[in-house]
Design a protein around this motif. Structure first.
Motif: not given
Length: 255
Positions: A91-92, A98-101, A159-161, A252-255
């Motif tokens: 991403i830029g 996005v945290r994969p909670t 490797g998460f998005d 930052v945000r949570d999924a």
């Protein structure tokens, strides 16, 4: 020079950052050179994007700073410790991590200097590595640390998005020997280390990686992180800054 990839009036374009303006290029300078259109756009009128989207891969090097290897425990690796991130993780600047909670409860930052490959590179000798480098940018090797520990290998954890913010620009002529990486969370300095603390230097990394797989123009090599890694959470602002390149900021945000 500083190369930007940006959007303006719904068009994706490339340019050279000149103070508070962008000098528009005819196309991607990695392939089309540095011919300009004659346009100058105020920097405030454009949206900076990830300065490069790797065509195939992001090559990453673990435990490549003496102080970080010490904080992670164990001996510093005798050879570069190499792993990959998918290009879908990129991403830029100002994009959202996005945290994969649903899968992870600990997400860490790792501020890094990234090398941008400019030519097809295979079995590159150390002494010729500079011929294959287009420039340098700032990166954040975001890591689901709990998954890194539990999995025993790093593909999922790294490797998460959204787990590879890069930007804000590519600097084609960086004095690596004097560069420093500073990472902040909500304005608080968490990492502050000189690039000169690398265990394996950049020419060595280019040679080592290109001996394993062909590097394509636009591929990235993330060169490791200094000591001070730690966690962040939803609502935080994570900044990684390298003098001579610029500041990479992400929320930052949570999924």
């Amino acid at each position: 020079m500083k190369i930007a990839r940006f959007s303006h009036q719904d068009a994706l374009r490339y340019g050279i950052v000149d103070d508070d303006h962008v000098v528009v290029l005819e196309g991607d300078p990695m392939f089309a050179g540095f011919d300009t259109t004659g346009e100058r756009i105020p920097l405030s009128d454009v949206t900076l994007l990830a300065p490069v989207i790797p065509r195939s891969k992001v090559v990453c090097i673990g435990k490549n700073y003496h102080d970080h290897a010490a904080e992670m425990g164990g001996e510093a690796p005798a050879e570069p410790l190499m792993f990959l991130k998918p290009n879908t993780s990129v991403i830029g600047p100002n994009d959202v991590i996005v945290r994969p909670t649903a899968l992870s409860s600990q997400t860490d930052y790792e501020g890094e200097l990234a090398v941008v490959i400019g030519r097809i590179a295979k079995n590159v000798p150390v002494e010729r590595a500079g011929e294959y480098i287009f420039g340098y940018t700032v990166a954040n090797d975001v890591t689901a640390r709990d998954l890194q520990r539990s999995d025993g290998q790093w593909s999922r954890a790294k490797g998460f998005d959204t787990f590879c913010p890069v930007g804000p620009v590519i600097e084609t002529d960086l004095d690596v020997s004097s560069a420093t990486i500073v990472t902040r969370v909500n304005g608080e300095v968490r990492q502050d280390g000189p690039v000169s603390d690398m265990i394996h230097d950049i020419p060595t990394l280019v040679a080592y990686a290109s001996a394993v797989f062909t590097l394509l123009p636009g591929d990235l090599i993330l060169t490791g992180t200094p000591a001070g890694i730690g966690s962040f959470g939803a609502g935080d602002v994570v900044e990684v800054e390298i003098g001579g390149i610029g500041l990479l900021r992400n929320t930052v945000r949570d999924a």
